[in-house]
Enzyme design. Structure first.
Site, PDB file in Angstrom:
ATOM      1  N   TYR A 154       7.770 -12.907 -16.393  1.00  0.00           N
ATOM      2  CA  TYR A 154       8.107 -13.877 -15.121  1.00  0.00           C
ATOM      3  C   TYR A 154       6.767 -14.368 -14.495  1.00  0.00           C
ATOM      4  O   TYR A 154       6.768 -15.591 -14.096  1.00  0.00           O
ATOM      5  CB  TYR A 154       8.699 -12.701 -14.202  1.00  0.00           C
ATOM      6  CG  TYR A 154       8.687 -13.286 -12.740  1.00  0.00           C
ATOM      7  CD1 TYR A 154       9.864 -14.456 -12.424  1.00  0.00           C
ATOM      8  CD2 TYR A 154       8.229 -12.896 -11.702  1.00  0.00           C
ATOM      9  CE1 TYR A 154       9.855 -14.992 -11.439  1.00  0.00           C
ATOM     10  CE2 TYR A 154       8.324 -13.269 -10.403  1.00  0.00           C
ATOM     11  CZ  TYR A 154       9.280 -14.281 -10.290  1.00  0.00           C
ATOM     12  OH  TYR A 154       9.435 -15.017  -8.890  1.00  0.00           O
ATOM     13  N   LYS A 158       5.801 -18.257 -13.780  1.00  0.00           N
ATOM     14  CA  LYS A 158       5.399 -18.983 -12.639  1.00  0.00           C
ATOM     15  C   LYS A 158       3.830 -19.171 -12.659  1.00  0.00           C
ATOM     16  O   LYS A 158       3.596 -20.320 -11.994  1.00  0.00           O
ATOM     17  CB  LYS A 158       5.604 -17.726 -11.499  1.00  0.00           C
ATOM     18  CG  LYS A 158       7.112 -17.281 -11.136  1.00  0.00           C
ATOM     19  CD  LYS A 158       7.790 -18.489 -10.739  1.00  0.00           C
ATOM     20  CE  LYS A 158       9.152 -18.134 -10.128  1.00  0.00           C
ATOM     21  NZ  LYS A 158      10.022 -19.435  -9.568  1.00  0.00           N
TER      22      LYS A 158
HETATM   23  N1  LIG Z   1      12.858 -12.956  -3.662  1.00  0.00           N
HETATM   24  C1  LIG Z   1      11.463 -12.657  -3.936  1.00  0.00           C
HETATM   25  O1  LIG Z   1      10.965 -11.720  -3.699  1.00  0.00           O
HETATM   26  C2  LIG Z   1      10.686 -13.935  -4.581  1.00  0.00           C
HETATM   27  C3  LIG Z   1       9.390 -13.594  -4.487  1.00  0.00           C
HETATM   28  C4  LIG Z   1       8.794 -14.695  -5.010  1.00  0.00           C
HETATM   29  C5  LIG Z   1       9.191 -15.800  -5.666  1.00  0.00           C
HETATM   30  N2  LIG Z   1      10.779 -16.085  -5.868  1.00  0.00           N
HETATM   31  C6  LIG Z   1      11.038 -17.148  -6.240  1.00  0.00           C
HETATM   32  O2  LIG Z   1      11.842 -17.658  -5.348  1.00  0.00           O
HETATM   33  C7  LIG Z   1      12.906 -18.336  -5.944  1.00  0.00           C
HETATM   34  C8  LIG Z   1      14.324 -17.777  -5.257  1.00  0.00           C
HETATM   35  O3  LIG Z   1      14.448 -16.417  -5.554  1.00  0.00           O
HETATM   36  P1  LIG Z   1      15.362 -15.626  -4.697  1.00  0.00           P
HETATM   37  O4  LIG Z   1      15.156 -14.365  -4.463  1.00  0.00           O
HETATM   38  O5  LIG Z   1      16.105 -16.399  -3.642  1.00  0.00           O
HETATM   39  O6  LIG Z   1      16.798 -15.717  -5.858  1.00  0.00           O
HETATM   40  P2  LIG Z   1      18.199 -15.522  -5.754  1.00  0.00           P
HETATM   41  O7  LIG Z   1      18.787 -15.056  -4.639  1.00  0.00           O
HETATM   42  O8  LIG Z   1      18.504 -14.794  -7.110  1.00  0.00           O
HETATM   43  O9  LIG Z   1      18.788 -16.853  -6.165  1.00  0.00           O
HETATM   44  C9  LIG Z   1      18.408 -17.569  -7.424  1.00  0.00           C
HETATM   45  C10 LIG Z   1      18.933 -18.951  -7.216  1.00  0.00           C
HETATM   46  O10 LIG Z   1      18.635 -19.696  -8.570  1.00  0.00           O
HETATM   47  C11 LIG Z   1      19.518 -19.829  -9.174  1.00  0.00           C
HETATM   48  N3  LIG Z   1      19.637 -19.725 -10.699  1.00  0.00           N
HETATM   49  C12 LIG Z   1      19.384 -18.618 -11.282  1.00  0.00           C
HETATM   50  N4  LIG Z   1      19.191 -18.934 -12.480  1.00  0.00           N
HETATM   51  C13 LIG Z   1      19.838 -20.041 -12.952  1.00  0.00           C
HETATM   52  C14 LIG Z   1      20.309 -21.003 -14.017  1.00  0.00           C
HETATM   53  N5  LIG Z   1      19.861 -20.630 -15.316  1.00  0.00           N
HETATM   54  N6  LIG Z   1      20.672 -22.310 -13.926  1.00  0.00           N
HETATM   55  C15 LIG Z   1      20.539 -22.669 -12.567  1.00  0.00           C
HETATM   56  N7  LIG Z   1      20.407 -21.941 -11.437  1.00  0.00           N
HETATM   57  C16 LIG Z   1      19.978 -20.736 -11.765  1.00  0.00           C
HETATM   58  C17 LIG Z   1      20.836 -19.120  -8.737  1.00  0.00           C
HETATM   59  O11 LIG Z   1      22.264 -19.781  -9.034  1.00  0.00           O
HETATM   60  P3  LIG Z   1      23.445 -19.070  -8.862  1.00  0.00           P
HETATM   61  O12 LIG Z   1      23.542 -17.881  -7.769  1.00  0.00           O
HETATM   62  O13 LIG Z   1      24.573 -20.166  -8.326  1.00  0.00           O
HETATM   63  O14 LIG Z   1      23.736 -18.741 -10.207  1.00  0.00           O
HETATM   64  C18 LIG Z   1      20.439 -19.050  -7.288  1.00  0.00           C
HETATM   65  O15 LIG Z   1      20.863 -20.093  -6.338  1.00  0.00           O
HETATM   66  C19 LIG Z   1      12.790 -18.238  -7.386  1.00  0.00           C
HETATM   67  O16 LIG Z   1      12.361 -19.218  -7.925  1.00  0.00           O
HETATM   68  C20 LIG Z   1      12.097 -16.870  -7.456  1.00  0.00           C
HETATM   69  O17 LIG Z   1      11.244 -16.671  -8.537  1.00  0.00           O
HETATM   70  C21 LIG Z   1      11.368 -15.109  -5.342  1.00  0.00           C
END
Ligand SMILES: NC(=O)c1ccc[n+]([C@@H]2O[C@H](COP(=O)([O-])OP(=O)(O)OC[C@H]3O[C@@H](n4cnc5c(N)ncnc54)[C@H](OP(=O)(O)O)[C@@H]3O)[C@@H](O)[C@H]2O)c1
Length: 250
Positions: A154, A158
């Protein structure tokens, strides 16, 4: 009716808008008057969000696409059409020690977190450059610079997105297109809840602020990065992680 019209007339594609950080970003941009193209895989959640935004006086439509598939990613770009703002928030994190991570998991994370932004920028940035303006934001992760005993694949995916940010700032900057990354630390989302279940409170112990972030706080940073207030910011990685702890609390 929206009172904030800062983004009126601008078309914004937000990937991963069906959940978590992407959802908060989409709502923020719509509340500022942008016409938002919502992306995700889940049709039901995507269309529900489009209706919710419309009920609040905004404008949104949903396109489903699987970003682990290159063809589906390029179809998304095609169906979105000309956009002024591209926010790459879709992502997945599969935290596991390296010896038990397989090739499929590595490829999935690189495909969605690194390759999909690459393909979308390749498809959408040229039209922005031709118009002499456009803004691209990538949602990266503190995992790119803060190693942990799990999650190497991961972090690498990133880190790749951060490198792409700097390349694209150089490649498209002269044409008036800015490219930046916001790099969040842990944020409470549906995704982290699905991963950690009842243990999500552990995220609150990871940084100097003593709490994990809220998706709206990341959306506020994206709002800054797409606004003219950040006109001189290009190729930056903006950390939003609450600050590092020198040692974890006992
Ligand atoms: N939450 C954290 O702690 C955190 C920290 C640092 C960075 N991030 C980054 O922030 C972003 C959002 O994270 P989040 O925690 O909000 O995640 P989340 O709640 O799991 O949401 C993930 C989103 O990405 C979409 N997605 C996942 N796999 C996909 C695929 N194969 N094709 C198309 N869409 C896909 C999902 O679509 P569906 O649900 O419609 O399938 C959903 O809309 C990510 O890039 C993550 O790496 C998160």
């Amino acid at each position: 009716m929206n009172a904030n019209t800062a983004l009126r007339g601008r078309i914004a594609l937000v990937t991963g808008a069906t959940s978590g950080i992407g959802r908060a970003i989409a709502k923020n941009l719509a509340a500022q008057g942008a016409n938002v193209v919502l992306h995700g895989r889940d049709q039901r959640r995507g269309e529900a969000l489009a209706r919710e935004i419309a009920a609040e006086g905004g404008d949104a439509r949903f396109i489903a696409a699987d970003l682990s598939d290159a063809e589906s990613t390029l179809r998304l770009a095609d169906e979105a059409g000309a956009v002024d703002i591209l926010v790459n928030s879709a992502g997945l994190y599969e935290f596991a020690p390296t010896p038990v991570s397989d090739a499929a998991s590595f490829d999935r994370q690189v495909a969605v977190n690194t390759r999909a932004p690459f393909l979308l920028v390749g498809a959408l940035a040229p039209a922005m450059a031709a118009r002499g303006q456009g803004v691209i934001v990538i949602v990266g992760s503190s995992a790119a610079r803060m190693p942990a005993p799990i999650g190497a694949a991961y972090g690498a995916s990133k880190a790749g997105a951060e490198v792409l940010t700097r390349y694209w700032a150089t490649e498209f900057g002269p044409s008036g297109v800015r490219v930046n990354t916001v790099s969040p630390g842990p944020v409470h989302t549906e995704g982290t809840k699905a991963m950690l279940g009842e243990h999500t409170a552990m995220l609150d112990k990871t940084n100097a602020r003593g709490r994990a972030g809220d998706p709206g706080e990341i959306a506020d940073i994206v709002s800054f990065l797409v606004s003219d207030a950040s006109a001189y910011v290009n190729g930056a990685v903006l950390f939003a992680d609450g600050g590092e702890l020198s040692a974890l609390p006992s």
